[in-house]
Design a protein around this motif. Structure first.
Motif, PDB file in Angstrom:
ATOM      1  N   VAL A 183       0.748  -1.355  -0.174  1.00 40.47           N
ATOM      2  CA  VAL A 183       0.034   0.229   0.003  1.00 40.47           C
ATOM      3  C   VAL A 183       1.173   1.853  -0.092  1.00 40.47           C
ATOM      4  O   VAL A 183       0.632   2.026  -0.973  1.00 40.47           O
ATOM      5  N   VAL A 184       2.067   1.507   1.203  1.00 42.45           N
ATOM      6  CA  VAL A 184       2.426   2.271   0.961  1.00 42.45           C
ATOM      7  C   VAL A 184       3.157   2.760  -0.239  1.00 42.45           C
ATOM      8  O   VAL A 184       4.108   3.807  -1.119  1.00 42.45           O
ATOM      9  N   ASP A 185       4.185   1.114  -1.081  1.00 40.45           N
ATOM     10  CA  ASP A 185       4.854   1.536  -2.546  1.00 40.45           C
ATOM     11  C   ASP A 185       4.412   2.281  -3.433  1.00 40.45           C
ATOM     12  O   ASP A 185       4.524   2.974  -3.692  1.00 40.45           O
ATOM     13  N   GLN A 186       2.890   2.003  -3.762  1.00 37.97           N
ATOM     14  CA  GLN A 186       2.233   2.310  -4.429  1.00 37.97           C
ATOM     15  C   GLN A 186       1.298   3.678  -4.364  1.00 37.97           C
ATOM     16  O   GLN A 186       1.661   4.710  -5.799  1.00 37.97           O
ATOM     17  N   SER A 187       1.277   3.930  -2.969  1.00 34.58           N
ATOM     18  CA  SER A 187       1.109   5.507  -2.834  1.00 34.58           C
ATOM     19  C   SER A 187       2.637   6.405  -3.336  1.00 34.58           C
ATOM     20  O   SER A 187       2.384   7.215  -3.676  1.00 34.58           O
ATOM     21  N   THR A 188       3.522   5.764  -2.846  1.00 33.99           N
ATOM     22  CA  THR A 188       4.848   6.212  -2.731  1.00 33.99           C
ATOM     23  C   THR A 188       5.359   6.397  -4.487  1.00 33.99           C
ATOM     24  O   THR A 188       5.636   8.162  -4.684  1.00 33.99           O
ATOM     25  N   LYS A 189       4.673   5.640  -5.110  1.00 26.29           N
ATOM     26  CA  LYS A 189       5.236   6.105  -6.783  1.00 26.29           C
ATOM     27  C   LYS A 189       4.482   6.800  -7.253  1.00 26.29           C
ATOM     28  O   LYS A 189       4.176   7.654  -8.142  1.00 26.29           O
ATOM     29  N   LEU A 190       2.882   7.233  -6.817  1.00 24.12           N
ATOM     30  CA  LEU A 190       1.965   7.537  -7.530  1.00 24.12           C
ATOM     31  C   LEU A 190       2.291   9.353  -6.865  1.00 24.12           C
ATOM     32  O   LEU A 190       1.730  10.159  -7.764  1.00 24.12           O
ATOM     33  N   GLY A 191       2.414   9.195  -5.506  1.00 24.68           N
ATOM     34  CA  GLY A 191       3.110  10.909  -5.558  1.00 24.68           C
ATOM     35  C   GLY A 191       1.771  10.929  -4.550  1.00 24.68           C
ATOM     36  O   GLY A 191       0.981  12.681  -4.368  1.00 24.68           O
ATOM     37  N   LEU A 192       0.972   9.550  -3.871  1.00 22.93           N
ATOM     38  CA  LEU A 192      -0.779  10.743  -3.005  1.00 22.93           C
ATOM     39  C   LEU A 192      -0.225   9.313  -2.293  1.00 22.93           C
ATOM     40  O   LEU A 192       0.156   9.358  -1.865  1.00 22.93           O
ATOM     41  N   PRO A 193      -2.167   9.780  -1.182  1.00 20.44           N
ATOM     42  CA  PRO A 193      -1.836   9.425   0.064  1.00 20.44           C
ATOM     43  C   PRO A 193      -2.229   7.909   0.477  1.00 20.44           C
ATOM     44  O   PRO A 193      -2.515   7.140  -1.114  1.00 20.44           O
ATOM     45  N   PRO A 194      -1.442   6.773   0.908  1.00 17.85           N
ATOM     46  CA  PRO A 194      -1.661   5.405   0.761  1.00 17.85           C
ATOM     47  C   PRO A 194      -3.126   5.160   1.415  1.00 17.85           C
ATOM     48  O   PRO A 194      -3.933   6.476   1.815  1.00 17.85           O
ATOM     49  N   ASN A 195      -4.404   4.033   0.664  1.00 17.05           N
ATOM     50  CA  ASN A 195      -5.046   4.248   1.185  1.00 17.05           C
ATOM     51  C   ASN A 195      -5.501   4.306   2.611  1.00 17.05           C
ATOM     52  O   ASN A 195      -4.742   3.421   3.242  1.00 17.05           O
ATOM     53  N   ILE A 196      -6.307   3.999   2.675  1.00 17.92           N
ATOM     54  CA  ILE A 196      -7.554   4.136   4.645  1.00 17.92           C
ATOM     55  C   ILE A 196      -7.160   2.642   4.624  1.00 17.92           C
ATOM     56  O   ILE A 196      -7.252   1.804   3.912  1.00 17.92           O
ATOM     57  N   SER A 197      -7.494   2.345   6.358  1.00 15.30           N
ATOM     58  CA  SER A 197      -6.588   0.666   6.684  1.00 15.30           C
ATOM     59  C   SER A 197      -8.563   1.130   6.280  1.00 15.30           C
ATOM     60  O   SER A 197      -9.450   1.231   6.002  1.00 15.30           O
ATOM     61  N   ASP A 198      -8.750  -1.117   6.337  1.00 15.97           N
ATOM     62  CA  ASP A 198     -10.141  -1.376   6.352  1.00 15.97           C
ATOM     63  C   ASP A 198     -10.785  -2.041   7.612  1.00 15.97           C
ATOM     64  O   ASP A 198     -12.012  -1.883   7.382  1.00 15.97           O
ATOM     65  N   SER A 199     -10.197  -2.134   9.071  1.00 14.41           N
ATOM     66  CA  SER A 199     -10.342  -1.498  10.470  1.00 14.41           C
ATOM     67  C   SER A 199      -9.618  -1.382  11.388  1.00 14.41           C
ATOM     68  O   SER A 199      -8.760  -1.246  10.983  1.00 14.41           O
ATOM     69  N   HIS A 200     -10.170  -0.878  12.257  1.00 11.24           N
ATOM     70  CA  HIS A 200      -9.883  -0.559  13.414  1.00 11.24           C
ATOM     71  C   HIS A 200      -9.747  -2.137  14.290  1.00 11.24           C
ATOM     72  O   HIS A 200     -10.342  -3.412  13.598  1.00 11.24           O
ATOM     73  N   THR A 201      -8.718  -2.377  16.033  1.00  8.00           N
ATOM     74  CA  THR A 201      -8.811  -3.572  16.004  1.00  8.00           C
ATOM     75  C   THR A 201      -8.697  -3.067  17.572  1.00  8.00           C
ATOM     76  O   THR A 201      -8.560  -2.112  17.883  1.00  8.00           O
ATOM     77  N   ILE A 202      -9.202  -4.154  18.558  1.00 13.60           N
ATOM     78  CA  ILE A 202      -9.240  -4.299  19.916  1.00 13.60           C
ATOM     79  C   ILE A 202      -8.193  -5.257  20.212  1.00 13.60           C
ATOM     80  O   ILE A 202      -9.567  -6.461  19.250  1.00 13.60           O
ATOM     81  N   ASN A 203      -7.571  -5.445  20.553  1.00 16.37           N
ATOM     82  CA  ASN A 203      -6.699  -7.028  20.903  1.00 16.37           C
ATOM     83  C   ASN A 203      -6.872  -7.385  20.173  1.00 16.37           C
ATOM     84  O   ASN A 203      -7.302  -9.291  20.061  1.00 16.37           O
ATOM     85  N   GLY A 204      -6.646  -6.705  18.412  1.00 16.92           N
ATOM     86  CA  GLY A 204      -6.333  -8.041  17.827  1.00 16.92           C
ATOM     87  C   GLY A 204      -8.094  -8.432  17.085  1.00 16.92           C
ATOM     88  O   GLY A 204      -7.705  -9.309  15.933  1.00 16.92           O
ATOM     89  N   HIS A 205      -8.964  -8.558  17.095  1.00 16.31           N
ATOM     90  CA  HIS A 205      -9.983  -8.206  17.289  1.00 16.31           C
ATOM     91  C   HIS A 205     -10.366  -7.316  16.032  1.00 16.31           C
ATOM     92  O   HIS A 205     -11.055  -5.820  16.453  1.00 16.31           O
ATOM     93  N   THR A 206     -11.131  -7.184  14.918  1.00 16.47           N
ATOM     94  CA  THR A 206     -11.471  -5.918  13.605  1.00 16.47           C
ATOM     95  C   THR A 206     -13.156  -5.745  14.242  1.00 16.47           C
ATOM     96  O   THR A 206     -13.594  -5.131  14.531  1.00 16.47           O
ATOM     97  N   GLY A 207     -14.122  -6.837  14.750  1.00 19.38           N
ATOM     98  CA  GLY A 207     -14.961  -7.181  15.795  1.00 19.38           C
ATOM     99  C   GLY A 207     -16.325  -7.109  14.043  1.00 19.38           C
ATOM    100  O   GLY A 207     -15.741  -7.994  13.710  1.00 19.38           O
ATOM    101  N   PRO A 208     -17.927  -7.020  14.462  1.00 11.02           N
ATOM    102  CA  PRO A 208     -18.814  -8.389  13.419  1.00 11.02           C
ATOM    103  C   PRO A 208     -18.614  -7.391  12.179  1.00 11.02           C
ATOM    104  O   PRO A 208     -19.276  -6.353  11.835  1.00 11.02           O
ATOM    105  N   LEU A 209     -17.553  -8.639  11.667  1.00 12.51           N
ATOM    106  CA  LEU A 209     -17.221  -7.789   9.598  1.00 12.51           C
ATOM    107  C   LEU A 209     -18.559  -8.400   9.116  1.00 12.51           C
ATOM    108  O   LEU A 209     -18.311  -9.463   9.209  1.00 12.51           O
ATOM    109  N   ALA A 210     -18.960  -8.314   7.972  1.00  7.32           N
ATOM    110  CA  ALA A 210     -19.690  -8.800   7.208  1.00  7.32           C
ATOM    111  C   ALA A 210     -18.843 -10.206   6.663  1.00  7.32           C
ATOM    112  O   ALA A 210     -19.566 -10.974   6.555  1.00  7.32           O
TER     113      ALA A 210
END
Length: 558
Positions: free
Chosen positions: A174-201
């Motif tokens: 993700v970081v390498d792609q953003s560096t090549k494009l000169g744009l901000p990287p993609n945001i994360s897909d989820s937050h986690t609490i002690n490694g759990h993402t929570g109820p993702l569909a």
């Protein structure tokens, strides 16, 4: 804490073996491997520690010496930073790559060796190279010396709660792609609490997420850590207030709140009393961003579950998280934090200042012929975008290696403008590995001024090697004629990481009593990658007790 299955692919394994040579020396072994986090419903292996996400908790007591052998089995270079540990005269063990050490190459190891002097509380460790800290992180719990009580009611139990971010894709890709494009990287897909993402569909096995088990009438000390890369986070527990007693391993005047705000790199200790009707209560973790910049706006959840209740028969008590841009809640929480400033734990605020510095922080735009738009976003302090060296700065300083850095970092902006306004027409920054030199034991004040060059934004600034006191803050431009009169020099909070207000300023003070080379940077990983960082050289004082210790024999080479 999520257990991880091992893969044959090489990764960073931190295998912690809590063997004690004696009561004061703690030995840990951090091994390493590429692992598949099955509970994230991902086929992408992560760089992890000990097959755990987050990694294992390092336990010690104030005054202990800690030795951690890190063995790197991954394809990436690796370092580990002990975030918030003062590292008195032991900067070689601080961990930021190319600042205090060369990184640990694949198939090699390094023993970090440091003493926990005058510190107790919750801190964190994490990788300090590339974006590896997305999955290479864990808690540090420093217990008080034996026989020394907490300055608050003793809890019945303690729980480590680590907040993080997770990407479905390989973070380095993700970081390498953003560096090549000169744009901000993609945001994360989820937050986690002690490694759990929570109820993702997409991952039905995670519907329960992390569960904190409590018993009616008992009090729990929650050691909360924000290990996320790029987002400040709100934390709420349905139906319960929390009593804040510590931040960044510094005791505070206790106060009650129903919402915690915690920035990347910060820690907060909170007492939770299980004084509600038996049942299940929702915990929410959601982002705070008071300007329209894209963030991972998902709310991740966990539950507080009373042991004498049944999940199948007891209704869930829910709660709405704060609005993403709720500045009033954020400000109210931050304004409530004060150092305990007791006889045993005084707030030793510098009353006079030897070095008064004014640092503008923000982003700019520099030419980039290889980027998609012919330019790329950069971060800067006083319009200097930091260039990482190829030789560790502490090594260059200790051995007087020329050509690695200069000591001409500007103590104030080179040109004045309306810092909290639209900014100058020229958005380009200067590039350089420029450091600022401080005499040993000098007192320092830094006014950190957010800028609106592209957009104002809160920046969680982390200073290595020191704690500092946040003596003042405000919105708009700092006024050196009138604002110092409003500084709190009695009981301001002491921290190692703090957010500069969006479109405002923050004044910090510290005593430069730790010789070495010390990094200061934004703890939003994207801004650090863009160059929003600098470093101080603190000179040796008089005699060996005020001088940098010699480098370890196994220090990695660049």
């Amino acid at each position: 804490m999520v257990q991880i299955s091992w893969l044959r692919a090489a990764v960073l394994v931190l295998c912690i073996l809590p063997a004690l040579v004696d009561a004061r020396i703690r030995h840990y072994k951090f091994d390493v491997v590429a692992t598949n986090v099955t509970k994230l419903c991902s086929t992408k292996p992560l760089v992890t520690v000990n097959g755990q996400f987050p990694g294992p908790t390092l336990y010690a007591r104030e005054g202990d010496t800690v030795l951690v052998r890190v063995i790197n089995h991954v394809k990436y270079n690796v370092t580990v930073h002990w975030h918030g540990i003062r590292q008195l005269r032991t900067g070689w063990n601080d961990g930021p790559a190319y600042i205090t050490q060369c990184p640990i190459p694949p198939k090699q190891s390094f023993v970090y060796n440091f003493t926990l002097t005058g510190q107790r509380g919750t801190l964190l460790w994490h990788a300090h190279i590339l974006w590896l800290r997305a999955s290479v992180h864990g808690a540090i719990v420093i217990l008080p010396k034996l026989g020394v009580p907490y300055p608050f009611p003793k809890p019945d139990k303690e729980e480590v709660v680590i907040l993080g971010e997770w990407w479905k894709s390989d973070v380095e890709a993700v970081v390498d792609q953003s560096t090549k494009l000169g744009l901000p990287p993609n945001i994360s897909d989820s937050h986690t609490i002690n490694g759990h993402t929570g109820p993702l569909a997409s991952c039905p096995s995670l519907q329960d997420g992390y569960r904190l088990q409590v018993e009616s009438g008992k009090t729990y000390l929650l050691r909360i850590i924000n290990a996320a890369l790029n987002e400040e986070l709100f934390v709420k527990v349905a139906g319960h207030n929390l009593t804040i007693v510590e931040v960044d391993a510094i005791y505070t005047k206790p106060f009650k709140t129903d919402t915690i705000l915690i920035a990347p790199g910060q820690t907060t200790n909170a007492l939770l009393t299980a004084d509600k009707n038996p049942g299940t209560y929702l915990i929410t973790v959601s982002p705070f961003m008071d300007i329209p910049i894209p963030v991972d706006n998902r709310t991740t959840t966990a539950t507080v579950h009373y042991r004498n209740s049944s999940l199948t028969t007891t209704a869930l008590t829910t709660i709405k998280p704060p609005l993403q841009n709720d500045t009033s809640i954020a400000t109210s929480f931050l304004d409530s934090i004060r150092s305990l400033n007791s006889k045993q734990y005084p707030a030793l605020v510098p009353q006079t200042v030897d070095h008064s510095l004014f640092f503008t922080i923000g982003v700019g735009v520099n030419p980039c012929p290889s980027c998609i738009n012919g330019s790329h976003i950069v971060g800067a302090i006083n319009n200097v975008s930091f260039v990482m060296p190829t030789v560790a700065l502490l090594q260059a300083h200790y051995y007087n290696i020329s050509g690695v850095y200069t000591t001409d970092f500007p103590g104030a902006p080179l040109s004045s403008y309306n810092y909290s306004g639209p900014g100058p027409k020229n958005l380009q920054t200067m590039n350089g590995t420029r450091l600022y030199r401080l005499p040993y034991n000098s007192t320092v004040q830094i006014v950190l001024q957010d800028t609106g060059v592209i957009s104002p934004e809160s920046h969680p600034i982390h200073l290595h090697g020191f704690n500092f006191f946040a003596v003042g803050k405000g919105l708009g431009n700092y006024n050196p004629a009138s604002d110092p009169a409003k500084f709190n020099l009695v009981d301001p909070i002491e921290r190692n990481t703090i957010g500069v207000p969006t479109g405002g300023w923050l004044a910090i003070r510290f005593r430069a009593d730790n010789p070495g080379v010390w990094f200061m940077h934004c703890h939003f990983e994207v801004h650090t990658t863009w160059g929003l960082k600098m470093a101080f050289i603190v000179e040796n004082g008089n005699g060996s007790d005020e001088s940098i210790l010699p480098p370890p024999k196994d220090l990695p080479k660049c």
